[in-house]
Every structure is written in C-alpha cells, then in structure tokens.
Design a protein around this motif. Structure first.
Motif, PDB file in Angstrom:
ATOM      1  N   SER C  24     -36.978  24.323  -6.503  1.00 47.45           N
ATOM      2  CA  SER C  24     -35.909  24.726  -5.582  1.00 47.45           C
ATOM      3  C   SER C  24     -35.380  26.121  -5.880  1.00 47.45           C
ATOM      4  O   SER C  24     -35.073  26.892  -4.964  1.00 47.45           O
ATOM      5  N   ARG C  27     -37.505  28.822  -4.347  1.00 46.79           N
ATOM      6  CA  ARG C  27     -37.340  28.923  -2.889  1.00 46.79           C
ATOM      7  C   ARG C  27     -36.019  29.614  -2.560  1.00 46.79           C
ATOM      8  O   ARG C  27     -35.940  30.443  -1.663  1.00 46.79           O
ATOM      9  N   ARG C  28     -35.003  29.252  -3.349  1.00 49.21           N
ATOM     10  CA  ARG C  28     -33.686  29.840  -3.142  1.00 49.21           C
ATOM     11  C   ARG C  28     -33.735  31.349  -3.389  1.00 49.21           C
ATOM     12  O   ARG C  28     -33.119  32.131  -2.662  1.00 49.21           O
ATOM     13  N   ARG C  31     -35.818  33.171  -0.324  1.00 47.02           N
ATOM     14  CA  ARG C  31     -35.291  33.210   1.052  1.00 47.02           C
ATOM     15  C   ARG C  31     -34.670  34.569   1.411  1.00 47.02           C
ATOM     16  O   ARG C  31     -35.059  35.162   2.432  1.00 47.02           O
ATOM     17  N   VAL C  43     -40.051  24.399   4.852  1.00 46.04           N
ATOM     18  CA  VAL C  43     -40.424  23.787   3.586  1.00 46.04           C
ATOM     19  C   VAL C  43     -41.090  22.462   3.918  1.00 46.04           C
ATOM     20  O   VAL C  43     -40.556  21.675   4.706  1.00 46.04           O
ATOM     21  N   SER C  45     -43.273  18.720   2.833  1.00 43.76           N
ATOM     22  CA  SER C  45     -42.813  17.552   2.083  1.00 43.76           C
ATOM     23  C   SER C  45     -43.134  17.623   0.596  1.00 43.76           C
ATOM     24  O   SER C  45     -42.646  16.810  -0.178  1.00 43.76           O
ATOM     25  N   LEU C  46     -43.949  18.577   0.166  1.00 47.16           N
ATOM     26  CA  LEU C  46     -44.123  18.750  -1.280  1.00 47.16           C
ATOM     27  C   LEU C  46     -43.245  19.870  -1.831  1.00 47.16           C
ATOM     28  O   LEU C  46     -43.129  20.032  -3.032  1.00 47.16           O
ATOM     29  N   GLY C  47     -42.673  20.661  -0.905  1.00 53.30           N
ATOM     30  CA  GLY C  47     -41.820  21.759  -1.338  1.00 53.30           C
ATOM     31  C   GLY C  47     -42.444  23.131  -1.162  1.00 53.30           C
ATOM     32  O   GLY C  47     -41.843  24.139  -1.534  1.00 53.30           O
ATOM     33  N   ALA C 219     -52.466  21.955   6.274  1.00 50.42           N
ATOM     34  CA  ALA C 219     -51.513  22.177   7.363  1.00 50.42           C
ATOM     35  C   ALA C 219     -51.805  23.466   8.123  1.00 50.42           C
ATOM     36  O   ALA C 219     -51.766  23.495   9.348  1.00 50.42           O
TER      37      ALA C 219
END
Lengths: 353, 326, 350
Positions: C24, C27-28, C31, C43, C45-47, C219
């Motif tokens: 996290s 990612r923070r 951004r 994001v 489902s695995l992050g 994906a």
C-alpha cells in the motif's frame, strides 16, 4: 468424518466424488463435475443480478501410492503426492486393480540386514506391496499404474479427538459440507460455490482450473495445517481444539482476512493467526492468480501427524470452521468488494474536493 | 522409417528459445498436408487439420526444442563458461562437442579440481573453441549451442542427439499424412521451450482451447544395468502415460490410447515415471482444465548426446495414434 | 526528466516500506507522481497499480511495461516471552547480512535492531557460522510477549530502514530492486504520449513468485511487454575470472535467458540494434541467473514476447544497494526508444 475412510488418491477421486454428490445434493441448486473432475456445487444467492460469486474450495484427494512394476507377484510402488515412506512399513493397503485387492507393505526383516541398513529408512525401491496371491493371479488383476490407497479405520480418542487417514483434507470437506448445510437454511445474497478440488497433493491442479472456470469475485480455501504435537517445532504449529487458523500474508487479501477475522470474533469462535510470508502450499495459492486475480483467504484446521495414517484433530475445530465459513458467506452484502487501504485515502481526498 | 527426415530433424539446431531452424524444416514437411499453418508469439508451429465438424478438437504436441548450453562468460584466455539450457548434466558434458548457430564448434572439458565429489559442478566445466585469447573467440555471452552427435541406425535401434523430442516431431509429421480422413479437428503442435519449463505448449494450448490434449514425447526405461524399477522396456511398444512427476493422465485419454492400441493390434506399455514430465502437464492446466495424456517413446540415456530409441516403437506409436484419431 | 528530479524520485521511492503482499505504501507514494500523466489508474485484486497512458492513435499495438513495487523483507511470525520478535523472510533475504542491522517495524515504523550473542560468549566454531534467520530475533525494546504482541502483531512487516543518499558518484539506498525500475517507469509515463496505448503496471509480489505480473499480464493482454528491473551487479574484484552478472556504469542490462524466461530473440536483437544506432551503452546479463516478471508475463494467454531491461545495482536484496544514475538514465532512454520505434509489422514478421 466417515469421508476419511473413502478412497481418493490424487487423480482417482471419482468414487469419493460420487459419494459427496449424494451428500451435497439436498443443499445445492446446481452441481457438476468439470473436465478435471472437480465437484462444483452452486447454492444460489438471493441478491439482485448480476450476482457476485464466492468460491470455497477444499481438496478431495489424498496422498497415496501407485504400482510402478510387478516382480514375481510383488508390487513395486511409488508415491502419489507427498507420501512419507517412514510410516508405510506394516501398513494395510487396498490395491485398486481390476478389482480392489487388500495387501500390506513389506520389506526384508531386520535379522538379515546390516546394522547400517537398519538405521536407515527403507528406500522406495525396497518397499513392496504383498497381496498374498500367486504371481499369475497378480498379473491378471493388477497393472502398472494402478493406484493404491491406505486402509485405516477412523479412531475416536479422548476429548473429542479423532485419528485416521486423509484428514488432509477430508476434515475440510466435512467443514465445507457443514457450511453448505447451514447456508441452505440461511439467507445469503451471493452465489455460493462449494468446490471439492482434485489433485491438490500433486500441484494444486483442480484449484487452478476450477477457479479459472468459475471466475468468482472472492475465494476461501479450506485446508489443514500443522497441529502442535510432541516434538520441537515451535513456529507454524497450532494447538488442537483452539479453532481454525486464518492465513495472513501475500497469498491473502488483507481486507478479506480482516473481514473473516471479524466474523470469528463476532461468533466468538477461537482462532489462530497463521502468518505466511510466501507460498501457502494450499489451493489458495493457485486460486489467487487465476485470470485477473481473485481475492483469496484461507482457513485451516490444525491436524497432528500430517501425511501419516494417524492424522489427529479435534472435532470441534471442524465444526467451527464450517460455521465460520457459513456466517462469513451469509454476511456478504451484494456490493461488497475488498479494496486497499491506499484507495481509502483516495476516496477521502476526492470527497474533500 | 524415413531415415533422411529423421536425420534432418535430429541434426537441426534448436535449443530452447531458438527453434527457428527446426520450425522451418518441419514447416516444409507439413505444409502440403495441413489445412492451415501458423506460428504464434512464442514460436510454436501449429498445423491444423480440419475435421468433418462432428469430431473433437484435439491437440497433439511434440516439442521442437532440445537441451543445450549458453555462454555465460568469456575469460581472458578465451575459454567459455556456460549455463545450461534445460536439463544438462555435468557428467554427460565432459568430452562432448557443442555447435553454435554460426557453425563454431567447441569441446567441453573439466577444469582441474581438488574436490572428490563424483559429479563436477557445471561451473567447473568450460568450452574450448580453440581460441588463443578473449578477442579470438567467435561467439559472445548469450550465444546458445547444442550437442553434436550424428544419427546412427543399428538394427532396430536409432541413436542420436535430440531424439528428445525430434522423434515426437517425426511421429507427428508422419501421422499428419495418415489422418487426412480423421473426423476430428486436429492441431499438430510443434512446441517451443519444453525443456525449460513446458512454456510453448502452455500458451499454445490457451490459444487453441482444445477438448483434449496428447503429448508425444520420450520416457526413460527400466531395462539398463541396475536401473530403478520401471516397467518400460525399449522395443516393447509405445508407453501410455499413467502418471509422471508433473501430471496424472486423464483416465479418458489413457483409455482412448489403450483402446487404440488394441484396435491397431500394436503392443503397448503403461508408464509411471518418477522424474520428468511432458507438455501435457502444462496443457492440462490450461483455462478451466483440458483432459490430457501422453504417448511416450521408450528412450535410453535421455538428455545425454546419445539417446537411443527403437524404430518398431516409433512405427507402432504412429499406428496407435492413427487408430486413436480415426 | 531532469537528472535531479530522477534521483529525487529514486531516493524517495527507495525509502518507502513495501514488502511483498503489503504494498500500500508504494501505491500511496506513486499516485501523486502519476497524477496528470496517465489517463486511467486502478488497483486490481492483488494490489497491482494498473495505469493506462493513451497513445497518439498512430498504432493499434497494446504494450505493457512493468516494474515491481514490492521488496524483500521480513514478517513477524511469533513473539518470545522476553518480548523479542521472531521473523521469517518475505522473498529471498541473505541471512548473513542481518546481524547488527537497524530495521523498521510495521506501519508505525517502529525502530528495531537485530543483535546476536556477544563475541565473548561465542565459541570459535560459532563465530565461523552464518546464523540462520530462525535463530535471530528483532528487538524493539518491548519488555514482554504481551507488549511485543501489541506493538508488532503477527503479520507485521519488517524492512530495512536505510534512507537513500548519494555516495561518491553513486546513489545508496535500499530496495533498488526494483525501485530503480519503478523510477524508470514513472519517468516513461511522464514522457509525451507513445504511438500506442501504453499500460504501465506497477506489479506486486514479484519477490514471492512473480504473482502480480501474472494476473496483470492476463488482464492487459498485451502484444509485447517490457519489464524494468534493478539487477545484480557482482562486479567486485575476484580472484577467479568469472562473470560479473552485470557491471555498474556499463549501461542497461538486457536479459538473454534467465531462470524464468528466454527473451524473444527478435525483440532482443531489435533493442540491441537501436542501442547501437543511438549510441546508448548496453550489456547482457550473464545468462542463467535470477528471474523477473517477464517469466510470468510471457506465458500469459497465447504468449507475449517479452524483454527485461535492468539497471545494474550492487548488493541488491540487502539493506543497502548502490547504483549509478547514468545507468538509470540510459535504461530510460533505451526503453523509450525501443517503445517509440516498435511497429505492428515487426511483431507480425516475427
């Protein structure tokens, strides 16, 4: 727990699957076996369409043996999955040839061995299955490639403990059955897929393919974990009768973990935390990376003497696991999707603007 | 037995990831018999036979790649250190010759070593291309090479490098000609990178999305001195896979092959292999799961430069598969 | 991107605590760096942080560029009666480096230390042996089990606490594997749009088995993929004449073959020819060592030709690694060029 006595080495799960179909039928909306042999039962939810799906997987297969060669009526054997050859000597088995033939596992007696040989475990090539039949008869009834399962009756010990073979992972299949039963009586918004997976012991195979096929929004794998026993292992072992373990670490979605933990607290079900820094070695590891990724969690029942014919557990842990799973599933709101803590600040930042 | 074709196939240069020359050769031989032919992003060659619309969609896979070595360092004196491409055993290497894509030959030998362990480590071996110093070496870090060893026929036995799995490629080429009337949609998959992790078959099977997959590859035998128990013998017929270390064959596929052997009246053996696997293991896990199995050609000395198979086993494998797909 | 800005981003990302499965914070940190530079950001489902930078529309290719945001570290798995933390490795950690280290524990960034038995109390035999992680523990100053459990519950991440800083002509910091790649990917996303839609994905869980890249590759379903890495430079003086894996100062490191994949030969050839034409230095990674997200991506769906470009870094997977900014800059330049010259015809012909 009678399911533990059923026969189902990896790749040979058909007969136990048929038993399970009968057991599950009253509680399911639809049921099918897929190309790999996974049993996929669906219990329809009451939420509006398109309805999200949650998959709970417990593997149906057990470790076992396979015939590699037949010599003078004796069967050479190899493992299916992680069979521990230290516990095989003197065991009774069932050879699944043209018909089921009882046999036992023999090796040369200690009297004729050197001191050095007696101190070592017996290598695979020196273990035999003896079915007590003349060689011609054996050749008629048994072929190379025939599977062999361990014969071991269920044993009831003190304090609600039971012992037997294949608790890995029939214990979880029982827990999953209990959850199905309970959810048949309860309202749940999500479609619930109970999946009895095949070939976990040889590489999580059924989990990988069934997760791809179902493509659920959430998944919970059920398996067994190491019970605390009389040896010097300290980390990664869990006391019996103190509830299931809940996995945490990279294999598990953090918010899904939190939600299951909260459910356990709410039900006052005791539980252990099972920190797992990498591969969990369970179906959860295969399911998580299916397609675009599936938020996955893991509940495990502590079992002593793993992969031995005397696996031992506390009955109450099985019941607790089933109840925890059922309540978790029943509590899922149609709109629920696990997110990430950094997304929360993002949303907060947006609403501030 | 078309020895000319098998010679071409076994002698072609094709370590994992560098299968172009093998692909070109196979393409030439299957083009007249295939309804469609394509090469995919990982280099797999897929030859398609169109069925009558009533059959199944079946993949038959044989891998084009062979084991080899790759230069990892060139030292000041002009000796090359190398890493393995696939399952290369140091003991097999000593005294072997290797050939690079540009035709350069090298000899693998063992540096002087003090430790007395029975098998040297790969890092104790080097390739000598006859150079006098670093600047004299015609190949560079990253250059792949294959072992050198010609094809020999002796009685029914065939001996060569790379029979794993050019013998499978050979079988599929011959088979394609014999199944022109098959009702099934057949995908003859000549796959890449099997030796480094069943890679080509995995992505090709995803694209094809078949109803069933059968790998045609080699398996070890239990008929050599002091061999571990293994009920497969060279010359006793092709082996129908029950289980190996990567896969349990789907009972339906196994039965199909057993029935075909009976129908074609060819001998067969059942195979349980402790170490090793085939492209079928990767194809099995494609999408929601593909029923998969394998037909193996018994082969001695797999992954050495002198692999040995029996030509009757090869002929019987072709008959068996033709019967299975009729 | 300017040299100073690049080094600044590298250093700030290097300082972020982000072990596999617990990304996290990365990612923070990313951004704000990506704001305004990408057209979509989500994001999964695995992050994985999946961004889309829309192209100019000249080309219909779909290209994926990844860098992984996780780092090796540790996880608290138990507490001793005396209040010490027992930990297990997340990813591949070198146990020999741990004794005597400062570490950073959990979200609150509690300081901790890893000490070992005093040399005075260690036998001569003990002094010769590397101490395995399971015999080590982390001391955060807690007095008993209860306090340790409260401050650092089971599952808490433990990371190296190094703050990045310049060292001579190099930059020192932790987790350059793969903050070097992350920095390069941020810089690429700051460039003018590419001819095609570029998916820049910051992947998770590389260090525990290329997990994030696998689902992101599925994906995005790209036609071709580039993986940006910080890789091993084993270029210290050695008695033996063996390969250095890669060398600092020699430019981007291109993978021919590692344990996870073999680069598509045409893609490698194309990139090398471009580097030579443009006068960008490059080197080959010694074959057969390590693995990258390309190993997972190239096997997704029907197969994806992939290439890893890496910044050479000394001492990766340890508490402090070194890299040369010029290598990072050259990696960005070469990747950008390789992207901008890529055409659908090249793909079709290979």
């Amino acid at each position: 727990m009678q399911l533990s006595e059923a026969v189902g080495p990896s790749g040979q799960e058909e007969s136990i699957r048929l038993q399970l179909e009968d057991l599950w039928r009253p509680f399911t909306t639809t049921m099918r076996a897929d190309a790999m042999g996974n049993l996929i039962a669906m219990q329809q939810g009451s939420g509006p369409e398109p309805r999200p799906a949650v998959m709970a997987a417990a593997h149906l297969d057990e470790i076992g043996l396979i015939v590699t060669q037949i010599e003078e009526g004796f069967l050479h054997i190899a493992p299916i999955g992680g069979t521990d050859r230290r516990v095989l000597l003197g065991l009774e088995v069932l050879v699944h040839g043209r018909e089921d033939i009882p046999g036992l596992i023999g090796t040369r007696p200690p009297h004729v061995l050197s001191a050095e040989e007696r101190q070592k475990t017996v290598p695979w090539e020196k273990l035999f299955v003896d079915v007590g039949l003349p060689a011609e008869k054996v050749n008629q009834l048994v072929h190379v490639g025939d599977p062999i399962s361990i014969r071991q009756p269920l044993l009831t010990l003190e304090n609600g403990r039971v012992a037997g073979k294949a608790f890995d992972n029939r214990a979880s299949v029982v827990a999953l059955t209990l959850a199905l039963e309970e959810l048949a009586q309860r309202e749940h918004a999500w479609d619930f897929y109970a999946v009895a997976t095949v070939q976990e012991e040889v590489g999580l195979k059924g989990a990988i393919t069934s997760a791809y096929g179902i493509n659920p929004q959430l998944a919970v794998a059920l398996d067994v974990t190491f019970g605390k026993q009389e040896d010097d292992s300290k980390i990664g072992v869990f006391e019996l009768d103190k509830g299931p373990t809940i996995g945490l670490g990279p294999n598990f979605h953090p918010q899904l973990f939190q939600r299951i933990e909260a459910t356990a607290k709410e039900l006052e079900i005791p539980y252990h935390l099972d920190p797992t820094p990498g591969a969990s070695g369970t179906d959860a590891w295969g399911i998580q990376v299916a397609r675009e990724g599936i938020p996955t969690s893991l509940l495990s029942i502590p079992v002593r003497y793993m992969h031995q014919p005397v696996e031992t557990l506390a009955r109450r842990d099985v019941e607790r696991t089933g109840r925890l799973l059922a309540t978790f599933v029943a509590g899922l709101e149609s709109s629920y999707r696990p997110g990430w803590e950094d997304e929360v600040d993002e949303t907060a930042a947006r609403s501030d603007q | 037995m078309n020895l000319g074709l098998l010679t071409q196939l076994t002698q072609a240069f094709g370590p994992s990831g560098y299968e172009d020359k093998v692909r070109a050769l196979i393409q030439e031989h299957v083009a007249p018999w295939a309804d469609e032919l394509r090469t995919d992003p990982l280099g797999n060659l897929i030859a398609y036979h169109r069925g009558n619309g009533k059959g199944q969609k079946i993949v038959l896979a044989a891998h084009m790649d062979e084991i080899g070595v790759m230069v990892s360092h060139v030292d000041k004196e002009g000796y090359l250190r190398f890493t393995r491409i696939g399952g290369v055993y140091p003991l097999h290497c000593i005294g072997s010759r290797v050939r690079f894509a540009d035709g350069t030959h090298g000899v693998i030998y063992l540096e002087h070593r003090e430790d007395t362990s029975p098998s040297p480590k790969l890092t104790q071996l080097y390739i000598d291309v006859g150079a006098t110093n670093k600047d004299d070496v015609p190949v560079s870090v990253g250059a792949p090479a294959v072992f050198v060893r010609p094809l020999v026929q002796q009685g029914e036995r065939l001996i060569s490098k790379a029979l794993d799995d050019r013998i499978g490629c050979y079988i599929l080429i011959e088979l394609l000609q014999q199944v022109q009337d098959s009702p099934h949609d057949l995908y003859f998959l000549f796959s890449t990178q099997e030796e480094v992790g069943l890679r080509g078959a995995r992505t090709a099977a995803f694209s094809i999305n078949p109803d069933m997959a059968i790998a045609v590859d080699v398996t070890i035998t239990g008929d050599t001195p002091k061999a571990l128990p293994m009920a497969v013998t060279l010359g006793d017929g092709p082996a129908i896979k029950v289980q190996d270390s990567g896969m349990i064959a789907h009972p339906k596929v196994r039965q199909l092959l057993v029935d075909a052997a009976r129908k074609a009246k060819v001998p067969y053996q059942l195979e349980v292999l402790r170490g090793g696997t085939t492209d079928a293991a990767a194809m099995q896990l494609t999408r929601a799961g593909i029923p998969s199995g394998a037909l193996s050609i018994p082969c001695r000395y797999i992954h050495s430069p002198s692999e040995m198979v029996d030509s009757e086993d090869v002929a019987n494998a072709i008959k068996l598969l033709a019967a299975a797909l009729a | 991107m300017k040299h100073e800005r690049l080094v600044d981003i590298l250093q700030s990302l290097s300082n972020v605590m982000s072990t596999s499965g617990d990304e996290s914070e990365m990612r923070r940190a990313l951004r704000p760096l990506l704001a305004g530079q990408v057209d979509e950001l989500r994001v999964d489902s695995l992050g994985n942080l999946i961004t889309l930078k829309k192209g100019t529309g000249e080309s219909q290719l779909r290209v994926l560029v990844t860098a992984h945001i996780d780092e090796v570290g540790m996880m608290v798995v138990d507490h001793t009666p005396d209040g010490a933390l027992k930990v297990q490795a997340v990813g591949g950690i070198d146990d020999r480096l741990l004794p005597g280290l400062n570490v950073c524990v959990g979200k609150e960034q509690l300081p901790g230390v890893i000490g070992i038995k005093a040399i005075h109390h260690s036998s001569s035999r003990e002094r010769l042996k590397a101490i395995p992680l399971k015999e080590l523990s982390v001391d955060i100053g807690a007095e008993n089990r209860k306090e340790a459990q409260r401050l650092a519950p089971v599952g808490t991440r433990v990371t190296f606490s190094t703050q990045a800083h310049p060292l001579g002509e190099l930059i020192a910091g932790k987790a350059f594997d793969d903050r070097a790649g992350c920095t390069a990917l941020v810089a690429l996303l700051h460039e003018e749009p590419f001819p095609f839609d570029l998916y820049g994905v910051f992947t998770v869980q590389e260090e525990v088995g290329l997990r994030g890249a696998r689902v992101a590759g599925y994906a995005v379903a790209p036609a071709v993929a580039f993986v940006l890495e910080g890789t091993i430079a084993d270029d210290l003086p050695k008695k033996e004449d063996v390969g250095p894996t890669s060398q600092i100062g020699q430019g981007p490191v291109l993978t021919v073959m590692d344990r996870s994949y073999i680069s598509a030969p045409w893609l490698l050839r194309y990139t090398v020819q471009l580097a030579e034409k443009l006068g960008i230095p490059y080197q080959f990674k010694q074959p057969g060592i390590g693995g990258t997200d390309a190993g997972a991506i190239h096997l997704t769906r029907g197969g994806v030709p992939s290439l890893t470009l890496a910044v050479p870094c000394r001492y990766i997977h340890g508490p402090i690694s070194l890299l040369k900014p010029a290598d990072l800059e050259a990696t960005i330049t070469l990747t950008s060029a390789a992207l901008r010259h890529l055409t659908a015809e090249q793909l079709a012909n290979n």
